[in-house]
Design a protein around this motif. Structure first.
Motif, PDB file in Angstrom:
ATOM      1  N   LEU A 463       0.835  -1.206   0.000  1.00  0.00           N
ATOM      2  CA  LEU A 463       0.000   0.000   0.000  1.00  0.00           C
ATOM      3  C   LEU A 463       0.868   1.253   0.000  1.00  0.00           C
ATOM      4  N   GLN A 464       1.977   1.213   0.738  1.00  0.00           N
ATOM      5  CA  GLN A 464       2.867   2.374   0.767  1.00  0.00           C
ATOM      6  C   GLN A 464       3.534   2.596  -0.586  1.00  0.00           C
ATOM      7  N   GLN A 465       3.949   1.492  -1.241  1.00  0.00           N
ATOM      8  CA  GLN A 465       4.557   1.626  -2.564  1.00  0.00           C
ATOM      9  C   GLN A 465       3.549   2.139  -3.574  1.00  0.00           C
ATOM     10  N   GLU A 466       2.317   1.727  -3.410  1.00  0.00           N
ATOM     11  CA  GLU A 466       1.265   2.197  -4.302  1.00  0.00           C
ATOM     12  C   GLU A 466       1.018   3.680  -4.102  1.00  0.00           C
ATOM     13  N   GLU A 467       1.150   4.121  -2.852  1.00  0.00           N
ATOM     14  CA  GLU A 467       0.915   5.538  -2.558  1.00  0.00           C
ATOM     15  C   GLU A 467       2.112   6.403  -2.916  1.00  0.00           C
TER      16      GLU A 467
END
Length: 505
Positions: A463-467
């Motif tokens: 999720l952090q990489q996506e954000e």
């Protein structure tokens, strides 16, 4: 030549019905169920009971050419007998759910919402996982048939709320008695009910609740459940190439004066109500039902003992999370990892018979008289996976995800490196987790992403990489706005300096 012969042959036939190639007493199919000896057992079913079932379902449920059934079961599961042949016999159509949808409740729910599906037929657990995702726009689903296991008491009302025109029917029986031989149309459900009633026999079927001496049990008194029929219209012929097992399970009917009449000993416990309905009370042996599949635990144990590193093995069907019955294996020996054991069993067992948890033990617990103490076997969630140290959540995102896990799995603590499926998770609970994460994080996480990232740590990182690109994009936009303001200020300062120079001149 083939075309000419066919036309000539057709010209020789009368205008009446074509000659039959089979008789009602010929074998229609052989279907296998789990066996206690470590090998599956084949059940031979004739055409007569299959036709009896199809005609009863289509007539009673009003199935016709306008119906479309969503096929979500396995060809090895006897529900498929009606789903395929019964639907086509009524002139209806079959929508075969793709494999990707069977692994993604969100996609199945979308099919119910977007396609003209009118009939659903499955074990209760398969539909229950869709409950949080039911559409809200009155989809055309009109008939929901549930069988093979306990129906959650709240599920029928959840179905009717989402699909106001749906009729919910509970069906039951045994593969030896041709798919279904009893039914209960589910109307108003009292929340205080312990379970949905088992129901009454279908046409040409007969149910008996008997004691150990084969005498009928009084109303309300539990006993062993037997299924009989009229003239072979319900029961199968028996177990293929296993005459001793057939003789033990199919006994002469002491209450019938018809030669050859038989009763099938189901292995179920039940009791009869005064209104003619039955209540299912469970099994009398080691056989269990998982998602509608009948499973002999001894067959799984025998498969585990074929692994060279395992000396002892016990398999239980546990319900540590209410409404979620799953298989857990306890092994003694130099056992490999859970993943390796799972792969080993998948070579010889169908997927529904592979335990979701493998617990390595130094020794199996025994009672004072030396017998296996099944009650002392620990719950899988109380045993941390081997070589997995506890790592607590380290930031707000991991803490939010962990809170959702604890709520869904009923755990007091969870490490960020532990797999969802090794601490009690399943595809059914994954649907609940998806709904809970949607509330906690304010965003939709695709089902496939939850499968791909089964730990809190990996999901949070994903999720952090996506954000990250979004954050960088916002930062770039902020830098561009800042540079634009600076350029505007430079231009303004130049204009002011120019005006001052003109005044000085």
């Amino acid at each position: 030549k083939r075309h000419i012969w066919t036309r000539w042959h057709a010209d020789q036939l009368s205008a009446g019905r074509l000659p039959g190639l089979t008789t009602p007493d010929d074998l229609a199919y052989v279907i296998h169920t789990s066996g206690s000896t470590g090998l599956p057992k084949g059940i031979g079913v004739q055409h007569r009971p299959v036709v009896n079932l199809i005609e009863w379902v289509n007539g009673t449920m009003g199935v016709g050419p306008d119906d479309r059934l969503l096929f979500v079961t396995s060809l090895g599961f006897d529900l498929s007998v009606y789903d395929l042949f019964g639907t086509l016999a009524a002139g209806g159509t079959i929508h075969v759910a793709p494999e990707t949808a069977l692994r993604d409740p969100g996609r199945l729910a979308a099919i119910l919402r977007d396609e003209p599906v009118t009939i659903w037929d499955s074990a209760p657990a398969a539909l229950q996982q869709l409950a949080p995702l039911f559409p809200e726009d009155g989809a055309p689903l009109r008939l929901v048939m549930l069988s093979g296991d306990w129906i959650p008491v709240r599920l029928p009302d959840q179905v009717r709320t989402a699909f106001p025109g749906a009729r919910v029917v509970s069906l039951g029986g045994a593969t030896e008695a041709t798919v279904w031989s009893n039914w209960y149309p589910v109307g108003r459900v009292d929340p205080a009910w312990p379970s949905i009633p088992y129901g009454r026999p279908i046409v040409n079927a007969r149910y008996l609740v008997l004691d150990a001496e084969l005498s009928p049990c009084p109303i309300g008194v539990p006993g062993d459940l037997y299924i009989g029929g009229m003239g072979g219209d319900v029961l199968s012929v028996g177990y293929v190439y296993q005459p001793d097992l057939t003789a033990a399970s199919y006994i002469p009917d002491p209450f019938s004066d018809k030669p050859g009449a038989r009763l099938y000993r189901t292995g179920d416990r039940a009791r009869a109500f005064a209104d003619g309905n039955l209540e299912f009370l469970g099994r009398t042996d080691q056989q269990v039902k998982i998602r509608g599949y009948r499973i002999e635990l001894g067959e799984i144990e025998a498969a585990l003992l074929r692994h060279p590193g395992i000396r002892e093995a016990v398999v239980l069907a546990r319900e540590d999370v209410p409404g979620e019955k799953r298989l857990a294996a306890y092994v003694v020996g130099s056992a490999p990892s859970a993943a390796d054991l799972r792969t080993f069993l998948q070579e010889t067992l169908p997927e529904y018979m592979v335990p979701w948890a493998f617990i390595e033990m130094e020794a199996l617990p025994v009672t004072a008289n030396g017998k296996l103490d099944r009650a002392a076997l620990p719950a899988p969630r109380d045993v941390r996976p081997r070589d997995t140290a506890f790592v607590a959540p380290r930031n707000d995102l991991e803490r939010s995800i962990a809170a959702a896990w604890r709520e869904v799995l009923h755990l007091e603590e969870i490490g960020v490196q532990e797999s969802f499926f090794e601490v009690g998770g399943s595809s059914l609970l994954l649907a609940r987790l998806q709904s809970r994460l949607r509330e906690a994080l304010g965003r939709e996480i695709p089902f496939v992403e939850l499968f791909r990232h089964p730990t809190i740590e990996s999901l949070a990182q994903s999720l952090q990489q996506e954000e990250a690109p979004k954050i960088e994009e916002k930062a770039e936009q902020a830098r561009a706005r800042t540079e634009s303001r600076r350029e505007s200020m430079r231009q303004l300062q130049q204009k002011r300096a120019s005006r001052r120079g003109v005044r000085d001149e």
